[in-house]
Design a protein around this motif. Structure first.
Motif, short mmCIF file in Angstrom:
data_model
loop_
_atom_site.label_atom_id
_atom_site.label_comp_id
_atom_site.label_asym_id
_atom_site.label_seq_id
_atom_site.Cartn_x
_atom_site.Cartn_y
_atom_site.Cartn_z
N VAL A 156 74.21 157.21 -33.89
CA VAL A 156 73.11 157.95 -34.51
C VAL A 156 72.06 158.23 -33.46
CG1 VAL A 156 71.33 157.92 -36.27
CG2 VAL A 156 73.53 156.81 -36.72
N GLU A 157 71.76 159.51 -33.26
CA GLU A 157 70.72 159.92 -32.34
C GLU A 157 69.42 160.15 -33.10
OE1 GLU A 157 74.53 162.22 -31.05
OE2 GLU A 157 73.45 161.77 -32.91
N SER A 158 68.31 159.94 -32.41
CA SER A 158 67.00 160.23 -32.97
C SER A 158 66.05 160.56 -31.84
CB SER A 158 66.48 159.04 -33.78
OG SER A 158 66.32 157.91 -32.95
N GLY A 159 64.89 161.12 -32.20
CA GLY A 159 63.86 161.38 -31.22
C GLY A 159 63.70 162.83 -30.81
N ARG A 176 61.61 161.18 -25.88
CA ARG A 176 62.56 160.11 -25.63
C ARG A 176 63.57 160.09 -26.78
NH1 ARG A 176 61.75 153.57 -25.19
NH2 ARG A 176 61.47 153.80 -27.44
N LEU A 177 64.81 160.29 -26.43
CA LEU A 177 65.89 160.22 -27.40
C LEU A 177 66.45 158.80 -27.45
CD1 LEU A 177 67.84 163.51 -26.58
CD2 LEU A 177 65.83 163.19 -28.04
N SER A 178 66.91 158.41 -28.63
CA SER A 178 67.55 157.11 -28.80
C SER A 178 68.93 157.29 -29.41
CB SER A 178 66.72 156.22 -29.72
OG SER A 178 65.44 155.97 -29.19
N CYS A 179 69.82 156.41 -29.04
CA CYS A 179 71.18 156.41 -29.58
C CYS A 179 71.50 154.98 -30.00
CB CYS A 179 72.16 156.89 -28.53
SG CYS A 179 73.91 156.77 -28.99
N THR A 180 71.78 154.79 -31.26
CA THR A 180 72.17 153.46 -31.74
C THR A 180 73.52 153.54 -32.43
OG1 THR A 180 71.04 153.81 -33.84
CG2 THR A 180 69.77 152.79 -32.07
N ALA A 181 74.15 152.39 -32.59
CA ALA A 181 75.44 152.32 -33.27
C ALA A 181 75.28 151.50 -34.54
CB ALA A 181 76.48 151.68 -32.37
N TYR A 240 73.64 165.20 -27.85
CA TYR A 240 74.59 164.27 -28.44
C TYR A 240 74.74 163.04 -27.56
CZ TYR A 240 76.14 168.43 -30.99
OH TYR A 240 76.22 169.56 -31.77
N CYS A 241 74.84 161.88 -28.18
CA CYS A 241 75.27 160.72 -27.42
C CYS A 241 76.74 160.44 -27.74
CB CYS A 241 74.41 159.49 -27.68
SG CYS A 241 74.57 158.74 -29.30
N ALA A 242 77.41 159.83 -26.78
CA ALA A 242 78.83 159.55 -26.90
C ALA A 242 79.12 158.20 -26.26
CB ALA A 242 79.64 160.64 -26.23
N ALA A 243 80.15 157.53 -26.76
CA ALA A 243 80.50 156.20 -26.24
C ALA A 243 81.96 156.17 -25.80
CB ALA A 243 80.26 155.14 -27.30
N GLU A 244 82.22 155.45 -24.72
CA GLU A 244 83.59 155.30 -24.26
C GLU A 244 83.92 153.82 -24.14
OE1 GLU A 244 84.69 154.17 -21.13
OE2 GLU A 244 82.71 153.82 -20.31
N ARG A 245 85.17 153.48 -24.50
CA ARG A 245 85.56 152.08 -24.72
C ARG A 245 85.57 151.22 -23.48
NH1 ARG A 245 89.90 154.62 -27.23
NH2 ARG A 245 89.72 154.85 -29.48
N THR A 246 85.89 151.80 -22.33
CA THR A 246 86.07 150.93 -21.16
C THR A 246 84.75 150.31 -20.72
OG1 THR A 246 85.67 152.57 -19.44
CG2 THR A 246 87.89 152.49 -20.37
N GLY A 247 83.67 151.02 -20.97
CA GLY A 247 82.38 150.49 -20.56
C GLY A 247 82.07 150.70 -19.10
N ALA A 248 83.09 151.01 -18.33
CA ALA A 248 82.91 151.07 -16.88
C ALA A 248 82.64 152.48 -16.38
CB ALA A 248 84.14 150.50 -16.19
N GLY A 272 77.99 161.10 -31.71
CA GLY A 272 77.01 161.19 -32.77
C GLY A 272 76.94 162.61 -33.31
N GLN A 273 76.07 162.81 -34.28
CA GLN A 273 75.93 164.10 -34.94
C GLN A 273 74.98 165.04 -34.20
OE1 GLN A 273 77.73 165.16 -37.73
NE2 GLN A 273 78.85 163.35 -37.06
N GLY A 274 74.19 164.49 -33.31
CA GLY A 274 73.29 165.31 -32.50
C GLY A 274 71.87 165.35 -33.03
N THR A 275 70.96 165.64 -32.11
CA THR A 275 69.55 165.80 -32.46
C THR A 275 69.02 167.01 -31.70
OG1 THR A 275 67.38 164.71 -32.61
CG2 THR A 275 68.71 164.19 -30.67
#
Length: 125
Positions: A5-8, A19-24, A95-103, A116-119
């Motif tokens: 979820v994006e906000s800001g 400042r945009l925020s991205c939370t899960a 949009y924020c996006a996440a990838e599993r490896t973390g690296a 996310g759905q975008g802001t």
């Protein structure tokens, strides 16, 4: 499944900041690499910034380098995009996006597993 979820977002004058925020929701972002992308009307989605799970490495598009800063607070399960010196050409859905490896601090959309759905960010001249 990770729901982001994006906000800001909002309307700001040129030269201003947001400042945009991205939370899960329901899952931790702590182990994921996170990227920010943007898409303006009629244009393809483009990379903005990315950060590794630890926050130790970041990557930026040339167009935002020196103006935008990506950071994360894993205790708050949140990734931020501080945007300064905004220009009208920064106007887009972010949009924020996440990838599993973390690296990875990847720049390609296909590298990311969840979105996310975008802001909306609108910069007036």
């Amino acid at each position: 499944q990770v729901q982001l979820v994006e906000s800001g977002g909002g309307l700001v004058q040129a030269g201003g900041s947001l400042r945009l925020s991205c939370t899960a929701s329901e899952r931790t972002l702590r182990t994921y690499g996170v990227g920010w992308f943007r898409q303006a009307p009629g244009k393809e989605r483009e990379f903005v910034a990315a950060i590794r799970w630890s926050g130790g490495s970041t990557n930026y598009a040339n167009s935002v380098k020196g103006r935008f800063t990506i950071s994360r607070d894993n205790a708050k399960n949140t990734v931020y995009l501080q945007m300064n010196s905004l220009k009208p050409e920064d106007t887009a859905v972010y949009y924020c996006a996440a990838e599993r490896t973390g690296a990875a601090i990847a720049t390609a959309t296909v590298e990311y597993d969840y979105w996310g759905q975008g802001t909306q960010v609108t910069v007036s001249s």
